[in-house]
Design a protein around this motif. Structure first.
Motif, PDB file in Angstrom:
ATOM      1  N   ASN A 105      67.348  42.365 -40.546  1.00 45.23           N
ATOM      2  CA  ASN A 105      68.696  42.765 -40.962  1.00 45.23           C
ATOM      3  C   ASN A 105      68.697  43.167 -42.424  1.00 45.23           C
ATOM      4  OD1 ASN A 105      69.685  42.113 -38.424  1.00 45.23           O
ATOM      5  ND2 ASN A 105      69.904  39.962 -39.012  1.00 45.23           N
ATOM      6  N   GLN A 106      69.611  44.092 -42.739  1.00 46.24           N
ATOM      7  CA  GLN A 106      69.753  44.543 -44.109  1.00 46.24           C
ATOM      8  C   GLN A 106      71.030  43.994 -44.714  1.00 46.24           C
ATOM      9  OE1 GLN A 106      67.291  45.797 -45.394  1.00 46.24           O
ATOM     10  NE2 GLN A 106      66.081  46.649 -43.730  1.00 46.24           N
ATOM     11  N   THR A 107      71.147  44.102 -45.993  1.00 45.85           N
ATOM     12  CA  THR A 107      72.249  43.458 -46.701  1.00 45.85           C
ATOM     13  C   THR A 107      73.090  44.433 -47.495  1.00 45.85           C
ATOM     14  OG1 THR A 107      70.664  41.690 -47.049  1.00 45.85           O
ATOM     15  CG2 THR A 107      72.761  41.513 -48.203  1.00 45.85           C
ATOM     16  N   PRO A 108      74.416  44.459 -47.254  1.00 48.52           N
ATOM     17  CA  PRO A 108      75.273  45.290 -48.091  1.00 48.52           C
ATOM     18  C   PRO A 108      75.265  44.833 -49.542  1.00 48.52           C
ATOM     19  CG  PRO A 108      76.410  44.692 -46.089  1.00 48.52           C
ATOM     20  CD  PRO A 108      75.131  43.902 -46.141  1.00 48.52           C
ATOM     21  N   VAL A 109      75.695  45.719 -50.386  1.00 50.83           N
ATOM     22  CA  VAL A 109      75.632  45.448 -51.815  1.00 50.83           C
ATOM     23  C   VAL A 109      76.729  44.497 -52.274  1.00 50.83           C
ATOM     24  CG1 VAL A 109      77.038  47.444 -52.382  1.00 50.83           C
ATOM     25  CG2 VAL A 109      75.497  46.553 -54.075  1.00 50.83           C
ATOM     26  N   GLN A 110      76.360  43.566 -53.136  1.00 52.47           N
ATOM     27  CA  GLN A 110      77.312  42.730 -53.870  1.00 52.47           C
ATOM     28  C   GLN A 110      76.880  42.790 -55.325  1.00 52.47           C
ATOM     29  OE1 GLN A 110      77.504  38.770 -52.107  1.00 52.47           O
ATOM     30  NE2 GLN A 110      76.320  39.614 -50.466  1.00 52.47           N
TER      31      GLN A 110
ATOM     32  N   ILE B  82      67.590  38.016 -43.470  1.00 53.94           N
ATOM     33  CA  ILE B  82      68.654  38.602 -44.269  1.00 53.94           C
ATOM     34  C   ILE B  82      68.836  37.776 -45.535  1.00 53.94           C
ATOM     35  CG2 ILE B  82      70.465  37.272 -43.099  1.00 53.94           C
ATOM     36  CD1 ILE B  82      72.292  39.714 -43.421  1.00 53.94           C
ATOM     37  N   ALA B  83      69.120  38.450 -46.634  1.00 49.41           N
ATOM     38  CA  ALA B  83      69.438  37.772 -47.890  1.00 49.41           C
ATOM     39  C   ALA B  83      70.831  38.209 -48.301  1.00 49.41           C
ATOM     40  CB  ALA B  83      68.431  38.123 -48.980  1.00 49.41           C
ATOM     41  N   HIS B  84      71.771  37.289 -48.287  1.00 47.94           N
ATOM     42  CA  HIS B  84      73.119  37.604 -48.744  1.00 47.94           C
ATOM     43  C   HIS B  84      73.831  36.346 -49.204  1.00 47.94           C
ATOM     44  CE1 HIS B  84      75.166  37.020 -44.511  1.00 47.94           C
ATOM     45  NE2 HIS B  84      74.391  36.037 -44.834  1.00 47.94           N
ATOM     46  N   PHE B  85      74.783  36.538 -50.090  1.00 48.50           N
ATOM     47  CA  PHE B  85      75.598  35.453 -50.620  1.00 48.50           C
ATOM     48  C   PHE B  85      74.731  34.303 -51.162  1.00 48.50           C
ATOM     49  CE2 PHE B  85      78.323  37.396 -47.253  1.00 48.50           C
ATOM     50  CZ  PHE B  85      79.221  38.003 -48.114  1.00 48.50           C
ATOM     51  N   GLN B  86      73.688  34.675 -51.898  1.00 46.21           N
ATOM     52  CA  GLN B  86      72.801  33.739 -52.607  1.00 46.21           C
ATOM     53  C   GLN B  86      71.928  32.889 -51.681  1.00 46.21           C
ATOM     54  OE1 GLN B  86      73.029  34.424 -55.903  1.00 46.21           O
ATOM     55  NE2 GLN B  86      74.686  35.791 -55.233  1.00 46.21           N
ATOM     56  N   ARG B  87      71.847  33.234 -50.396  1.00 44.98           N
ATOM     57  CA  ARG B  87      71.005  32.499 -49.451  1.00 44.98           C
ATOM     58  C   ARG B  87      70.067  33.482 -48.753  1.00 44.98           C
ATOM     59  NH1 ARG B  87      70.876  27.431 -50.688  1.00 44.98           N
ATOM     60  NH2 ARG B  87      69.967  27.006 -48.624  1.00 44.98           N
TER      61      ARG B  87
ATOM     62  N   ASP C  70      71.742  44.826 -54.809  1.00 51.06           N
ATOM     63  CA  ASP C  70      72.443  43.652 -54.313  1.00 51.06           C
ATOM     64  C   ASP C  70      71.604  42.392 -54.438  1.00 51.06           C
ATOM     65  OD1 ASP C  70      74.141  41.924 -52.780  1.00 51.06           O
ATOM     66  OD2 ASP C  70      72.874  42.340 -51.047  1.00 51.06           O
ATOM     67  N   SER C  71      70.329  42.506 -54.124  1.00 53.98           N
ATOM     68  CA  SER C  71      69.438  41.344 -54.123  1.00 53.98           C
ATOM     69  C   SER C  71      68.837  41.060 -55.486  1.00 53.98           C
ATOM     70  CB  SER C  71      68.315  41.548 -53.093  1.00 53.98           C
ATOM     71  OG  SER C  71      68.837  41.767 -51.812  1.00 53.98           O
ATOM     72  N   ASN C  72      69.237  41.831 -56.505  1.00 54.01           N
ATOM     73  CA  ASN C  72      68.702  41.665 -57.857  1.00 54.01           C
ATOM     74  C   ASN C  72      67.192  41.840 -57.858  1.00 54.01           C
ATOM     75  OD1 ASN C  72      68.755  41.235 -60.606  1.00 54.01           O
ATOM     76  ND2 ASN C  72      68.761  39.011 -60.452  1.00 54.01           N
ATOM     77  N   MET C  73      66.764  42.901 -57.174  1.00 50.50           N
ATOM     78  CA  MET C  73      65.344  43.205 -57.077  1.00 50.50           C
ATOM     79  C   MET C  73      65.043  44.509 -57.798  1.00 50.50           C
ATOM     80  SD  MET C  73      64.896  42.222 -53.038  1.00 50.50           S
ATOM     81  CE  MET C  73      63.114  42.049 -52.989  1.00 50.50           C
ATOM     82  N   VAL C  74      63.805  44.657 -58.201  1.00 51.25           N
ATOM     83  CA  VAL C  74      63.389  45.859 -58.916  1.00 51.25           C
ATOM     84  C   VAL C  74      63.042  46.944 -57.896  1.00 51.25           C
ATOM     85  CG1 VAL C  74      61.721  46.853 -60.510  1.00 51.25           C
ATOM     86  CG2 VAL C  74      62.537  44.506 -60.852  1.00 51.25           C
ATOM     87  N   ASP C  75      63.680  48.098 -58.027  1.00 53.14           N
ATOM     88  CA  ASP C  75      63.437  49.232 -57.136  1.00 53.14           C
ATOM     89  C   ASP C  75      62.265  50.034 -57.683  1.00 53.14           C
ATOM     90  OD1 ASP C  75      63.697  51.120 -55.209  1.00 53.14           O
ATOM     91  OD2 ASP C  75      65.739  51.708 -55.701  1.00 53.14           O
ATOM     92  N   ILE C  76      61.078  49.771 -57.163  1.00 50.83           N
ATOM     93  CA  ILE C  76      59.874  50.378 -57.714  1.00 50.83           C
ATOM     94  C   ILE C  76      59.571  51.710 -57.030  1.00 50.83           C
ATOM     95  CG2 ILE C  76      58.890  48.175 -58.428  1.00 50.83           C
ATOM     96  CD1 ILE C  76      57.230  48.117 -55.936  1.00 50.83           C
ATOM     97  N   SER C  77      58.792  52.529 -57.679  1.00 48.11           N
ATOM     98  CA  SER C  77      58.441  53.843 -57.138  1.00 48.11           C
ATOM     99  C   SER C  77      57.446  53.682 -55.996  1.00 48.11           C
ATOM    100  CB  SER C  77      57.815  54.705 -58.234  1.00 48.11           C
ATOM    101  OG  SER C  77      56.544  54.182 -58.610  1.00 48.11           O
TER     102      SER C  77
END
Length: 588
Positions: free
Chosen positions: A563-568, A327-332, A405-412
């Motif tokens: 696990n997945q991460t809700p949006v921040q 899981i990636a959340h809260f900068q960790r 949320d993870s500041n990732m690029v949503d690619i096609s």
């Protein structure tokens, strides 16, 4: 399209990417997502899905306001506002609001209509297909919640007497592991579940005006919709909102996990769970090279998981369960292996896991194992578009919010397939083994969850020593050397549980920081006591102590699950305009 993870295996298909500071080939976002920004700073993103005509239309309004936005005299305000929004509408007639409730808010699958956290509040609606009038009313309700909320003493009183339909993230704020992780974080003392005490309507209205501004809002829509008509509705409903956030939002973040073993005693479970947790800073991915490195490390983690899973499942008279999650959340970024096993098997299970990790470190994968793994991943990739076609609009929305949320690029999906094929074709055995050995070289934090009434002599410290002696990993590099831990005993707190709390009552006992306790430690203790009082839960102890927990649940062990991460969301500053209206109240 975009999918943060298409979960087909541990290495799964990741259709999002993160960022590094080196200039490289940038990942290109999925052009199917339309974006827009109003003059007042309100932003929106829309994905039209005509190929899914029977799916519901999913709407998500993300507001970058949560419990961290609250001041000392505003505790509970961030959760009180959506509670009022769920009962009142300033623009809809009673029959319209009732229809929205029956067909939209209460029908949003398993997703709560509102989720409140430390740094965000997200409103979720699911509208039946081919119902443009209901979609229009849903958009109106969202606009009312975002800037036209009727705040009055009557509304506050009515909300206080009703059961809340609002969820929080994380879902269980009283979870002992979460409370332990909060140590050293600015989030400590800002519990999103904190119930509001006596609330002055004028003070709540001032907080609303200050914290609900269009420059920190973003609307997401996925469904078979008329994009042009929807754009007009967005301009009409949200273009009149006013205000601008005067102070920058505090980004919720966790501190690095201290490299010390932890005992959690008193969790309701049949047998202990032994967890190996790797905690690292989360780095977004926005370039191709960074994406390829992420995939390479992800494959290495999958190799470890599959090898250990085979080891545990092949044991005779096996009563153990094995699971893995990231899981990636809260900068960790946190990856963990969970081994649920009888108390009498703890030592032997740790020895087996450690020996298998050491064996992997020494020998790595063979060429035959590597070839089989790559062939499996290529076969999975062949089914990419079939997998995407089976995803409904709610999953597409979830995956897109995860990438945001993870500041990732949503690619096609087309770009994903091309990049993934190139990665699998060029990856070498030596490169994967290098990543495998690097992962094993990182020292995990050993956490032992022990059931209620467990009188185990085993401790996480003794088990961690077994692992250290066999594997000999290195501590995380982003952890500064620590001073010797002090023994701090914090007594249970008086019962002040919020309504519907499921946490067992604790015996009242005063607890005060010692006179020689540093000021920073005292402030953490006071903040944690405030959180615990709101949850009616005992305060956790120092990092190397045993932590007594009542009524908590051990991490669920599920194989092949990430696990997945809700949006921040991180939303930039913008400008706004305002609005007033009549209100409608509906009994919920």
């Amino acid at each position: 399209m975009q999918v943060t993870r298409i979960q087909m295996s541990m290495g799964g298909l990741l259709l999002v990417a993160a960022s590094s500071g080196v200039q490289a080939e940038a990942l290109q976002p999925d052009p199917a997502w339309q974006e827009g920004k109003l003059d007042n700073g309100f932003t929106w993103q829309v994905l039209a899905t005509p190929q899914r005509p029977s799916d519901r239309t999913e709407l998500r309004l993300v507001v970058e306001t949560g419990s961290l936005t609250e001041g000392p005299q505003q505790k509970g305000f961030s959760v009180l506002l959506p509670q009022i929004a769920l009962r009142y509408s300033a623009s809809l007639a009673p029959e319209q609001f009732k229809s929205v409730w029956q067909h939209v808010i209460k029908k949003t699958s398993s997703i709560p209509p509102v989720v409140n956290s430390y740094g965000f509040t997200i409103y979720s609606l699911s509208v039946p297909n081919n119902n443009p009038e209901l979609l229009k009313d849903a958009m109106t309700w969202l606009a009312d919640a975002s800037g036209k909320l009727p705040i009055s003493e009557e509304a506050i009183k009515a909300v206080g007497a009703s059961k809340s339909a609002i969820a929080t993230y994380p879902p269980n704020m009283a979870d002992p592991w979460w409370r332990y992780r909060l140590k050293g974080s600015a989030m400590l003392g800002h519990n999103p579940q904190m119930p509001a005490g006596h609330v002055d309507a004028a003070a709540l209205a001032a907080f609303y005006k200050q914290s609900y501004t269009p420059d920190i809002m973003r609307l997401y829509v996925v469904g078979n919709i008329d994009s042009r008509n929807l754009t007009e509705q967005i301009n009409k409903n949200f273009g009149t909102l006013e205000g601008k956030r005067k102070t920058p939002s505090t980004i919720p973040s966790l501190s690095p996990l201290p490299p010390k073993s932890v005992n959690l005693i008193g969790v309701p479970a049949v047998q202990p769970t032994l967890s190996f947790i790797w905690d690292r800073p989360w780095t977004p991915i926005r370039e191709v090279k960074a994406q390829e490195m992420y995939w390479q490390n992800d494959l290495a983690r999958e190799v470890i998981f599959v090898r250990l899973q085979q080891l545990i499942s092949n044991k005779k008279n096996n009563a153990s369960k094995f699971g893995f999650g990231c899981i990636a959340h809260f900068q960790r970024s946190q990856c963990a292996i969970h081994l649920n096993t009888p108390e009498t098997h703890l030592k032997s299970s740790m020895e087996q896991v450690a020996k298998e990790m050491a064996k992997l470190d020494e020998n790595g994968l063979t060429q035959a194992e590597f070839d089989a793994l790559i062939a499996e991943k290529k076969k999975q990739l062949e089914g990419l578009f079939a997998t995407y076609a089976r995803m409904d609009t709610s999953i597409l929305m979830k995956q897109h919010l995860l990438s945001q949320d993870s500041n990732m690029v949503d690619i096609s999906p087309e770009n994903y397939q091309k990049l993934r094929q190139s990665f699998l074709s060029t990856l070498t055995l030596d490169a994967l083994n290098q990543s495998l050995r690097h992962q094993i070289s990182l020292a995990p934090v050993i956490v032992l969850f022990q059931p209620n009434g467990e009188s185990s002599e085993k401790s996480s410290e003794a088990l961690a020593e077994i692992y250290q002696n066999i594997v000999k990993p290195q501590p995380p590099r982003d952890i500064a050397p620590e001073e010797p831990a002090k023994h701090i005993e914090l007594a249970p707190l008086p019962s002040t549980a919020a309504p519907d709390s499921s946490v067992d009552n604790a015996e009242p006992k005063e607890s005060t920081p010692a006179a020689d306790t540093p000021a920073s430690t005292q402030s953490e203790v006071q903040a944690e006591e405030a959180d615990a009082k709101a949850l009616n839960a005992p305060v956790t102890a120092a990092p190397d102590e045993k932590i007594e927990a009542k009524g908590q649940v051990v991490p669920e062990v599920k194989a092949d699950e990430k696990n997945q991460t809700p949006v921040q969301p991180v939303v930039k500053e913008k400008e706004k305009k305002g609005h007033t209206s009549q209100m409608t109240s509906v009994q919920v």
